[in-house]
Design an enzyme around this catalytic site. Structure first.
Site, PDB file in Angstrom:
ATOM      1  N   ASP A  50       0.850  -1.188   0.000  1.00 54.78           N
ATOM      2  CA  ASP A  50       0.000   0.000   0.000  1.00 54.78           C
ATOM      3  C   ASP A  50       0.886   1.238   0.000  1.00 54.78           C
ATOM      4  O   ASP A  50       1.649   1.459   0.937  1.00 54.78           O
ATOM      5  CB  ASP A  50      -0.882   0.031   1.254  1.00 54.78           C
ATOM      6  CG  ASP A  50      -1.759   1.268   1.282  1.00 54.78           C
ATOM      7  OD1 ASP A  50      -2.796   1.267   0.588  1.00 54.78           O
ATOM      8  OD2 ASP A  50      -1.401   2.258   1.965  1.00 54.78           O
ATOM      9  N   TYR A  55       3.487   9.792  -0.079  1.00 59.29           N
ATOM     10  CA  TYR A  55       4.471   9.232   0.857  1.00 59.29           C
ATOM     11  C   TYR A  55       5.916   9.464   0.413  1.00 59.29           C
ATOM     12  O   TYR A  55       6.842   9.272   1.194  1.00 59.29           O
ATOM     13  CB  TYR A  55       4.250   7.718   1.067  1.00 59.29           C
ATOM     14  CG  TYR A  55       2.884   7.343   1.601  1.00 59.29           C
ATOM     15  CD1 TYR A  55       2.058   8.280   2.203  1.00 59.29           C
ATOM     16  CD2 TYR A  55       2.406   6.026   1.497  1.00 59.29           C
ATOM     17  CE1 TYR A  55       0.803   7.930   2.669  1.00 59.29           C
ATOM     18  CE2 TYR A  55       1.153   5.668   1.967  1.00 59.29           C
ATOM     19  CZ  TYR A  55       0.355   6.632   2.546  1.00 59.29           C
ATOM     20  OH  TYR A  55      -0.887   6.283   3.009  1.00 59.29           O
ATOM     21  N   LYS A  84      -2.333   6.213  -4.582  1.00 61.87           N
ATOM     22  CA  LYS A  84      -3.443   7.130  -4.268  1.00 61.87           C
ATOM     23  C   LYS A  84      -3.214   8.517  -4.860  1.00 61.87           C
ATOM     24  O   LYS A  84      -2.068   8.928  -5.050  1.00 61.87           O
ATOM     25  CB  LYS A  84      -3.581   7.275  -2.739  1.00 61.87           C
ATOM     26  CG  LYS A  84      -3.514   5.966  -1.975  1.00 61.87           C
ATOM     27  CD  LYS A  84      -3.778   6.135  -0.484  1.00 61.87           C
ATOM     28  CE  LYS A  84      -3.550   4.828   0.262  1.00 61.87           C
ATOM     29  NZ  LYS A  84      -2.227   4.677   0.824  1.00 61.87           N
ATOM     30  N   HIS A 115      -7.183   9.709  -2.073  1.00 61.21           N
ATOM     31  CA  HIS A 115      -6.594   9.646  -0.730  1.00 61.21           C
ATOM     32  C   HIS A 115      -7.489  10.294   0.345  1.00 61.21           C
ATOM     33  O   HIS A 115      -7.638   9.754   1.433  1.00 61.21           O
ATOM     34  CB  HIS A 115      -5.217  10.334  -0.762  1.00 61.21           C
ATOM     35  CG  HIS A 115      -4.237   9.817   0.218  1.00 61.21           C
ATOM     36  ND1 HIS A 115      -2.896   9.701  -0.050  1.00 61.21           N
ATOM     37  CD2 HIS A 115      -4.379   9.382   1.485  1.00 61.21           C
ATOM     38  CE1 HIS A 115      -2.268   9.219   0.997  1.00 61.21           C
ATOM     39  NE2 HIS A 115      -3.148   9.016   1.942  1.00 61.21           N
TER      40      HIS A 115
HETATM   41  P1  NDP Z   1       0.651   1.317  12.018  1.00 62.89           P
HETATM   42  O1  NDP Z   1      -0.619   1.403  12.785  1.00 62.89           O
HETATM   43  O2  NDP Z   1       0.855   0.201  11.067  1.00 62.89           O
HETATM   44  O3  NDP Z   1       1.825   1.347  13.108  1.00 62.89           O
HETATM   45  C1  NDP Z   1       3.162   1.492  12.768  1.00 62.89           C
HETATM   46  C2  NDP Z   1       3.965   1.461  14.060  1.00 62.89           C
HETATM   47  O4  NDP Z   1       3.855   0.145  14.633  1.00 62.89           O
HETATM   48  C3  NDP Z   1       5.431   1.730  13.848  1.00 62.89           C
HETATM   49  O5  NDP Z   1       5.861   2.583  14.909  1.00 62.89           O
HETATM   50  C4  NDP Z   1       6.068   0.338  13.986  1.00 62.89           C
HETATM   51  O6  NDP Z   1       7.383   0.427  14.484  1.00 62.89           O
HETATM   52  C5  NDP Z   1       5.149  -0.306  14.996  1.00 62.89           C
HETATM   53  N1  NDP Z   1       5.142  -1.779  14.920  1.00 62.89           N
HETATM   54  C6  NDP Z   1       4.896  -2.530  13.836  1.00 62.89           C
HETATM   55  N2  NDP Z   1       4.933  -3.848  14.138  1.00 62.89           N
HETATM   56  C7  NDP Z   1       5.224  -3.919  15.458  1.00 62.89           C
HETATM   57  C8  NDP Z   1       5.395  -5.005  16.352  1.00 62.89           C
HETATM   58  N3  NDP Z   1       5.289  -6.276  15.950  1.00 62.89           N
HETATM   59  N4  NDP Z   1       5.674  -4.727  17.649  1.00 62.89           N
HETATM   60  C9  NDP Z   1       5.795  -3.426  18.069  1.00 62.89           C
HETATM   61  N5  NDP Z   1       5.642  -2.358  17.259  1.00 62.89           N
HETATM   62  C10 NDP Z   1       5.349  -2.599  15.964  1.00 62.89           C
HETATM   63  O7  NDP Z   1       0.931   2.742  11.291  1.00 62.89           O
HETATM   64  P2  NDP Z   1       0.647   3.560   9.998  1.00 62.89           P
HETATM   65  O8  NDP Z   1      -0.006   4.824  10.452  1.00 62.89           O
HETATM   66  O9  NDP Z   1       1.853   3.651   9.182  1.00 62.89           O
HETATM   67  O10 NDP Z   1      -0.468   2.765   9.161  1.00 62.89           O
HETATM   68  C11 NDP Z   1      -0.136   1.696   8.308  1.00 62.89           C
HETATM   69  C12 NDP Z   1      -0.290   2.044   6.839  1.00 62.89           C
HETATM   70  O11 NDP Z   1      -1.601   2.480   6.525  1.00 62.89           O
HETATM   71  C13 NDP Z   1       0.583   3.207   6.361  1.00 62.89           C
HETATM   72  O12 NDP Z   1       1.950   2.884   6.298  1.00 62.89           O
HETATM   73  C14 NDP Z   1      -0.079   3.540   5.049  1.00 62.89           C
HETATM   74  O13 NDP Z   1       0.291   2.615   4.049  1.00 62.89           O
HETATM   75  C15 NDP Z   1      -1.555   3.419   5.446  1.00 62.89           C
HETATM   76  N6  NDP Z   1      -2.124   4.724   5.887  1.00 62.89           N
HETATM   77  C16 NDP Z   1      -3.072   5.338   5.086  1.00 62.89           C
HETATM   78  C17 NDP Z   1      -3.633   6.542   5.440  1.00 62.89           C
HETATM   79  C18 NDP Z   1      -4.658   7.166   4.554  1.00 62.89           C
HETATM   80  O14 NDP Z   1      -4.994   8.352   4.753  1.00 62.89           O
HETATM   81  N7  NDP Z   1      -5.205   6.459   3.592  1.00 62.89           N
HETATM   82  C19 NDP Z   1      -3.253   7.254   6.676  1.00 62.89           C
HETATM   83  C20 NDP Z   1      -2.290   6.515   7.482  1.00 62.89           C
HETATM   84  C21 NDP Z   1      -1.770   5.298   7.085  1.00 62.89           C
HETATM   85  P3  NDP Z   1       8.623  -0.281  13.705  1.00 62.89           P
HETATM   86  O15 NDP Z   1       8.702   0.373  12.374  1.00 62.89           O
HETATM   87  O16 NDP Z   1       9.772   0.038  14.601  1.00 62.89           O
HETATM   88  O17 NDP Z   1       8.307  -1.744  13.648  1.00 62.89           O
END
Ligand code: NDP
Length: 311
Positions: A50, A55, A84, A115
């Protein structure tokens, strides 16, 4: 079968893997994205990415994907790729798509989303991506957000560059207008969703109209606060899995797609296990947000869209 290879049908007959790799990447982490994507596809078995024009990672993804295709490690048709259109390019989604395809080094994307249901007053290249006045307020254009979707419909119908179209951050009101004024039902509505934000009314509305819901920020975004909920930890212990597996299965067991992000290659390599959550487990998870809802992504431009719990 790994949960990463499971798919569900979309309303236009195509199928989408139920877990996608989120690609929001802070600038200081961009150097590691290549390794993360390779680990996701080669070690964990991800088949869904995604991303978005906004981004700023599409050139990196394009390089890695081309490398993987050339190495014969994976075929283009085996990977589901979403991009998007950002509100700064609302007038010219074709330009947005062409830029994304060029950067991604692809002929087509599997899914193309609007988006946000918003129009920003930026230049023809979408700069600045988020225009603000001297007081910091986002400068919106006077256009109709639905014009962007209507142009996307036209491109979907008349070119081979997108296999499916959908929306993101649409409220019930936005969807209601879209369904009345256009003739292509979006295949997806991508919204923030997790046990603290179940948005049952919006999800039910989408289900009724055969719009699959994709859950963004399934861990609560930066710092992953939703992984810390006591019930999520208890269920992880009960099934001997990680809290992250519970949160991904919360969506997939409910017929939705989850889009978790990690920039930690070791975590990515582990993928996500399928967990046999019971109806009772799910009911308890839903109760968390029904009692005390909490939204984590509260961009200032989104407060008037009509999505609940913005304040
Ligand atoms: P998430 O809710 O996926 O959370 C990401 C966080 O979780 C990071 O800090 C990561 O740290 C941590 N994490 C991941 N796996 C673990 C684990 N097993 N244990 C502990 N911590 C963990 O965040 P996003 O807001 O990025 O949402 C995901 C995706 O959704 C985005 O990347 C994007 O593609 C999409 N999105 C779309 C939006 C829209 O407007 N359409 C808006 C926001 C997001 P680490 O990297 O250190 O693992």
């Amino acid at each position: 079968m790994s949960i990463l290879q499971e798919k569900i049908q979309l309303n236009n007959g195509t199928a989408i893997p139920v877990v996608g790799l989120g690609t929001v990447t802070p600038d200081d982490k961009k150097p590691i994205l290549r390794e993360v994507v390779r680990a996701a596809i080669l070690d964990a078995g991800y088949r869904h990415i995604d991303t978005a024009w906004y981004y700023g990672v599409e050139p990196i993804l394009g390089e890695v994907l081309e490398e993987l295709f050339n190495e014969g490690k994976v075929k283009r048709e085996d990977i589901f790729i979403t991009t998007k259109v950002w509100p700064a390019l609302w007038r010219n989604p074709q330009k947005s798509l062409d830029k994304s395809l060029k950067d991604l080094r692809l002929d087509y994307v599997d899914l193309w989303l609007q988006h946000w249901p918003l129009t920003f007053k930026s230049d023809e290249n979408g700069q600045p991506p988020v225009p603000r006045d001297s007081s910091g307020k986002v400068i919106e254009d006077d256009g109709d957000f639905l014009d962007t979707y209507k142009k996307m419909v036209d491109i979907y119908k008349h070119s081979n560059k997108v296999k499916a179209i959908g929306v993101s951050n649409y409220s019930i009101g936005n969807l209601d207008r879209l369904l009345k004024e256009t003739d292509v039902v979006p295949v997806i509505n991508q919204i923030e969703l997790h046990p603290q934000l179940p948005l049952n009314d919006l999800v039910e509305f989408c289900n009724k109209h055969k719009i699959v819901v994709e859950a963004y920020s399934p861990f609560g975004s930066n710092g992953a606060p939703v992984l810390e909920l006591p019930l999520v930890k208890q269920l992880a212990e009960k099934y001997n899995v990680r809290p992250a597996d519970i949160l991904v299965n919360y969506h997939t067991a409910s017929g939705r797609v989850a889009l978790p992000r990690s920039l930690n290659p070791d975590r990515i390599k582990q993928g996500y296990k399928k967990v046999p959550l019971t109806k009772e487990d799910l009911t308890k998870l839903y109760e968390i947000g029904e009692k005390e809802p909490k939204r984590y992504i509260k961009e200032d431009w989104g407060h008037h869209i009509g999505l609940p719990f913005w304040d």
